[in-house]
Enzyme design. Structure first.
Site, mmCIF file in Angstrom:
data_model
loop_
_atom_site.group_PDB
_atom_site.id
_atom_site.type_symbol
_atom_site.label_atom_id
_atom_site.label_comp_id
_atom_site.label_asym_id
_atom_site.label_seq_id
_atom_site.Cartn_x
_atom_site.Cartn_y
_atom_site.Cartn_z
ATOM 1 N N HIS A 222 1.123 -0.866 -0.052
ATOM 2 C CA HIS A 222 -0.368 0.026 -0.388
ATOM 3 C C HIS A 222 0.603 1.400 0.337
ATOM 4 O O HIS A 222 0.554 2.496 -1.045
ATOM 5 C CB HIS A 222 -0.950 0.275 0.848
ATOM 6 C CG HIS A 222 -1.864 0.887 1.013
ATOM 7 N ND1 HIS A 222 -2.950 0.911 0.138
ATOM 8 C CD2 HIS A 222 -1.978 2.314 1.287
ATOM 9 C CE1 HIS A 222 -3.691 2.274 -0.284
ATOM 10 N NE2 HIS A 222 -3.200 3.109 0.150
ATOM 11 N N TYR A 226 1.467 5.255 -2.542
ATOM 12 C CA TYR A 226 2.173 6.254 -2.119
ATOM 13 C C TYR A 226 2.898 6.792 -2.169
ATOM 14 O O TYR A 226 3.697 8.479 -2.511
ATOM 15 C CB TYR A 226 1.728 7.105 -0.078
ATOM 16 C CG TYR A 226 -0.166 6.752 0.018
ATOM 17 C CD1 TYR A 226 -0.310 5.742 0.305
ATOM 18 C CD2 TYR A 226 -0.644 7.843 0.045
ATOM 19 C CE1 TYR A 226 -1.684 5.426 0.604
ATOM 20 C CE2 TYR A 226 -2.131 7.517 -0.855
ATOM 21 C CZ TYR A 226 -2.683 6.575 0.047
ATOM 22 O OH TYR A 226 -3.784 6.797 0.145
ATOM 23 N N HIS A 373 -9.282 1.331 -12.086
ATOM 24 C CA HIS A 373 -8.999 2.000 -10.441
ATOM 25 C C HIS A 373 -7.253 2.224 -10.816
ATOM 26 O O HIS A 373 -7.389 3.492 -10.520
ATOM 27 C CB HIS A 373 -9.314 1.938 -9.446
ATOM 28 C CG HIS A 373 -8.415 2.146 -8.156
ATOM 29 N ND1 HIS A 373 -8.579 3.334 -7.810
ATOM 30 C CD2 HIS A 373 -7.838 1.764 -7.094
ATOM 31 C CE1 HIS A 373 -8.382 4.144 -6.699
ATOM 32 N NE2 HIS A 373 -7.087 2.942 -6.307
ATOM 33 N N PHE A 374 -6.331 1.864 -10.459
ATOM 34 C CA PHE A 374 -4.816 1.772 -10.658
ATOM 35 C C PHE A 374 -4.577 2.616 -12.335
ATOM 36 O O PHE A 374 -3.317 3.357 -12.109
ATOM 37 C CB PHE A 374 -4.172 1.064 -9.882
ATOM 38 C CG PHE A 374 -4.364 -0.104 -10.698
ATOM 39 C CD1 PHE A 374 -4.488 -1.856 -10.157
ATOM 40 C CD2 PHE A 374 -3.355 0.050 -11.825
ATOM 41 C CE1 PHE A 374 -4.387 -2.387 -10.852
ATOM 42 C CE2 PHE A 374 -3.575 -1.450 -12.577
ATOM 43 C CZ PHE A 374 -3.810 -2.969 -12.440
ATOM 44 N N HIS A 375 -4.994 2.369 -13.041
ATOM 45 C CA HIS A 375 -5.228 2.689 -14.479
ATOM 46 C C HIS A 375 -5.570 4.463 -13.931
ATOM 47 O O HIS A 375 -4.756 4.871 -14.901
ATOM 48 C CB HIS A 375 -5.582 2.124 -15.455
ATOM 49 C CG HIS A 375 -4.850 1.239 -16.072
ATOM 50 N ND1 HIS A 375 -5.036 -0.519 -15.261
ATOM 51 C CD2 HIS A 375 -3.783 1.041 -17.054
ATOM 52 C CE1 HIS A 375 -3.983 -1.132 -16.392
ATOM 53 N NE2 HIS A 375 -3.567 -0.180 -16.526
ATOM 54 N N ARG A 438 -9.519 -9.756 -13.576
ATOM 55 C CA ARG A 438 -7.937 -9.643 -13.594
ATOM 56 C C ARG A 438 -7.642 -9.845 -13.884
ATOM 57 O O ARG A 438 -8.013 -10.945 -13.478
ATOM 58 C CB ARG A 438 -8.089 -7.702 -12.556
ATOM 59 C CG ARG A 438 -7.665 -8.770 -11.085
ATOM 60 C CD ARG A 438 -6.956 -8.004 -10.100
ATOM 61 N NE ARG A 438 -5.934 -7.180 -10.457
ATOM 62 C CZ ARG A 438 -5.275 -6.342 -9.437
ATOM 63 N NH1 ARG A 438 -5.722 -6.672 -8.138
ATOM 64 N NH2 ARG A 438 -4.055 -6.345 -9.942
ATOM 65 N N ARG A 439 -6.248 -10.126 -14.413
ATOM 66 C CA ARG A 439 -4.751 -10.527 -14.702
ATOM 67 C C ARG A 439 -6.198 -12.602 -14.852
ATOM 68 O O ARG A 439 -5.270 -12.825 -14.500
ATOM 69 C CB ARG A 439 -4.839 -10.939 -13.251
ATOM 70 C CG ARG A 439 -3.596 -9.847 -12.093
ATOM 71 C CD ARG A 439 -3.699 -9.826 -11.682
ATOM 72 N NE ARG A 439 -2.245 -9.362 -10.627
ATOM 73 C CZ ARG A 439 -1.566 -9.293 -10.072
ATOM 74 N NH1 ARG A 439 -1.772 -9.553 -8.062
ATOM 75 N NH2 ARG A 439 0.154 -8.627 -9.021
#
Lengths: 547, 157, 52
Positions: A222, A226, A373-375, A438-439
């Site tokens: 996580h 950041y 989301h992470f894209h 995903r994946r």
């Protein structure tokens, strides 16, 4: 001061990192393009490369290599610029050793991935077992990054000694927080790799504690995000106000937000493990509460950003509730690209809050929603900000100019990126809600009607991916063109603090206090659940090579 | 440290909103039994001895009450055992799953059944199948070369 | 007298700052509303899939 010549020795260091980052982005982009086309049924891969090898390469090159190299290069540039005008010799030496360690690790890792000896994705979950040299490769990357961090700490400590009583430059303060957080966070993955994965993959021990390995990874995983985000925030806080002709809204609140990130981005790894057995609902919920705390510094940042824009816009004559928006330099890619990053961070963050919402995670866990989301977060907010930085960073450190034409290409590149991402990430969010995992390579699950339904979204994803790939190529062209523009001046935009801002409390720089609190929070969040995992006297799992 | 009046209002609003979310999630988890998947009363065990470890010594579907079933399943590369479960509409199924090898997923699209399956650990989740149909169980955690074909079915009549 | 002037100036500065940030305030509240709406949507999906 901002237009002073950048130290040429440091320029070499910065360029080395930025170029390596973009080469990784390009190769990772090729992989991503192919993945999209496979999942939509557009192509099948030749026999000698597998979908999951591409996926491993894509994750490693994008999420670990592109990011880390750009971050380190950018941080070195600001540290050199604001703390004395040049890196101290010892710092520069550490920086180069770090660079070579990371690069050897990267090349080794990529070779193993291509040889199909490490098709375990960038999260390398046990008990899938890769070649021990894959884990060694990743170790080199992490240890190299530690040296980069030590170089920054060293420069900072020397600066504080030489400038007793003075407030540290905001860029430098934020760089120190970033690398400090990275150092604390990587202890988890280092423990997993050095104490578990390497002995196990070499055969020195027969079994591995799977739950413990996952927990150590996500203790790191996580704060990793950041580590990506904070350098983008440095650009938003320190650089953008100067680009738009404004000032930093509040130095204290900017520093406070970073301290809050240091405290609350690490003791929260369980929100990536909400659907797992072996961790009680109570400890999952406690870490969810801590996760929600880390939203607060982003809420503060949102206010600071709008405030900076509004004050600058009003100073340029903007009136009415939103008239100041029109006064912002939309045609300047140094503002426009990071701004789009900021704008996209709104849906990105909203999605993140949903992901972390305890039992609600069941709606999205391991679906393409998470990929969507992470894209948005790293592949748009962070990436576009990094691209925006590149436009002035390369010319500044090489003593060249940012030409009007390259600026225009930059605006086009940014728009292409946003359009591609809208189609790709948008479809991912939707089809993820419908359950598409995903994946996962191309499949219809034996023509199950749900899976057939997903296909048109996968096609939209592939189309988005193709547009993004064109944008990647354009950015690669821009990168190399920036190193050939006419000689001249291009400033390193560093904003001044607004006169209305009040003085910064010295306590924000009392490192022992904040590191102490961070450690206490980590101990509170992890000690009991991890003790339970470690003291488990049940045998662990042997290794499996399932690819 | 002085915080601008409007920023203070914004932060109070934002933090209150987050607090409200946490309250709803907490009550849901600890009062209304909507906790995320967990191990129930099961403890960790030797992952190489799955067939000897109850309840996996007798896998399959078992009726344990009026319209209430237990589905004891193992995940492995690249399928589930059993890979078909038949139940009447309105039945509640307690899925009790472990892995014989690597980490797998267990997800039924369109429902909240979505959990991780670890070797040496047991994951439990319950779901009531109100509507008849053929439900897909898929593995959503990458597990190897044929991960994309790993599936099972719940047939609700 | 000088003290009074200083107080008035400070009030004016604060007032100026308040108007200066109305657009910011509305913008962040819109962001907050968007976050709340998204969360509510996901929450409803979760509840419905749980069997309402």
């Amino acid at each position: 001061m901002n237009s002073d010549r950048f130290d040429p020795r440091d320029a070499k260091l910065v360029i080395a990192h930025i170029v390596f980052a973009f080469v990784a982005l390009f190769i990772g982009g090729v992989a991503g393009l192919l993945q999209g086309m496979v999942r939509s049924g557009t192509i099948t891969l030749p026999a000698d490369i597998g979908y999951y090898q591409l996926l491993t390469a894509h994750g490693v090159l994008m999420a670990l290599i592109f990011t880390t190299y750009f971050i380190v290069g950018f941080l070195f540039s600001g540290v050199s610029k604001t703390m004395g005008g040049a890196l101290l010799p010892a710092a520069r030496r550490m920086a180069w050793i770090g660079y070579w360690l990371m690069s050897i690790g990267t090349v080794l890792g990529v070779i193993l991935i291509l040889l199909n000896k490490a098709t375990v994705l960038y999260t390398f979950y046990a008990p899938m077992m890769a070649s021990p040299y894959y884990y060694i490769a990743l170790t080199l990357v992490v240890v190299g990054s530690w040296l980069s961090g030590y170089a920054i700490f060293y420069q900072y400590i020397k600066w504080r000694k030489a400038n007793k009583g003075q407030l540290s430059p905001l860029f430098a303060f934020m760089a120190v927080v970033t690398m400090l957080m990275w150092q604390i966070a990587t202890i988890g993955v280092a423990a997993e790799v050095l104490l578990q994965l390497i002995p196990w993959s070499f055969g020195w021990v027969d079994t591995i504690n799977v739950l413990l390995s996952r927990t150590l990874f996500w203790y790191f995983g996580h704060p990793l995000v950041y580590f990506w985000l904070l350098p983008a925030y440095i650009c938003w806080y320190v650089v953008i106000p100067k680009v738009i002709g404004g000032k930093i809204f509040s130095d204290s609140l900017a520093r406070l937000s970073f301290i809050l990130f240091l405290l609350f981005s690490i003791p929260v790894g369980f929100h990536h493990q909400l659907m797992e057995p072996g961790i009680s609902p109570m400890w999952k919920y406690i870490q969810v509460v801590l996760t929600f705390m880390v939203i607060i510094p982003s809420l503060m940042t949102a206010f600071s950003m709008f405030a900076t824009f509004e004050l600058a816009g009003r100073a340029r004559g903007g009136t009415g509730l939103f008239g100041w928006m029109k006064k912002l330099p939309w045609g300047d890619v140094r503002f426009f690209a990071p701004f789009m990053g900021m704008l996209i961070f709104i849906p990105a963050g909203a999605g993140g809050i949903i992901n972390a919402s305890n039992q609600m995670n069941a709606v999205v866990h391991n679906t393409l929603w998470v990929t969507g989301h992470f894209h948005l977060t790293v592949a748009t907010s962070v990436a576009l900000t990094f691209f925006g930085i590149t436009f002035w960073l390369i010319p500044h450190v090489t003593g060249r100019t940012l030409t009007k034409q390259l600026n225009r290409f930059g605006i086009i590149q940014t728009l292409l990126w946003c359009i591609g991402m809208f189609f790709m990430s948008g479809s991912m969010h939707l089809v993820g809600l419908f359950g598409s995992p995903r994946r996962t390579s191309y499949t219809t699950y034996n023509d199950h009607p749900e899976a057939i339904l997903w296909m048109k979204y996968h096609v939209a994803m592939a189309v988005g991916g193709m547009i993004l790939f064109v944008a990647v190529i354009l950015m690669m062209y821009i990168l190399f063109a920036l190193m050939k523009t006419p000689k001249g001046e291009c400033e390193f935009p560093i904003a001044e603090v607004s006169e209305h801002a009040e003085p910064t409390p010295k306590i924000l720089e009392r490192w022992s206090l904040w590191i102490g609190i961070a450690v206490v929070l980590i101990l509170i969040a992890y000690t009991v659940p991890m003790a339970g995992m470690i003291m488990n006297d049940v045998p662990g799992s042997p290794g499996y090579t399932t690819w | 440290m002085h915080i601008h009046r409007l920023e203070r209002i914004w932060l109070i609003f934002g933090i209150s909103m987050l607090f409200l979310f946490l309250l709803v999630l907490g009550v849901g988890t600890f009062v209304w039994g909507m906790a995320p998947p967990h191990s129930g009363n099961h403890h960790s065990f030797d992952p190489t001895k799955v067939e000897e470890h109850a309840p996996f010594d007798k896998p399959g579907l078992k009726k344990i009450g009026e319209n209430h079933y237990e589905a004891v399943m193992t995940a492995y590369v690249f399928s589930y055992a059993p890979d078909v479960i038949e139940i009447p509409a309105g039945a509640t199924v307690d899925f009790i799953v472990t892995s014989k090898d690597v980490v797998h997923g267990f997800q039924i699209p369109g429902t909240n059944v979505n959990m991780m399956v670890l070797p040496g650990e047991v994951t439990e989740i319950s779901h009531t199948f109100d509507k008849p149909g053929e439900y897909l169980i898929l593995c959503n955690e990458y597990c190897g070369a044929y991960h994309e074909v790993m599936q099972a079915r719940v047939i609700v009549t | 007298m000088a003290e009074l002037e200083r107080v008035v100036k400070k009030q004016e500065k604060l007032q100026h700052q308040e108007t200066g940030l109305k657009g910011t305030f509305v913008s962040v509240m819109i962001v907050g509303g968007f976050i709340a709406a998204c969360w509510l949507f996901a929450f409803i999906v979760f509840v419905i899939r749980n069997g309402g």
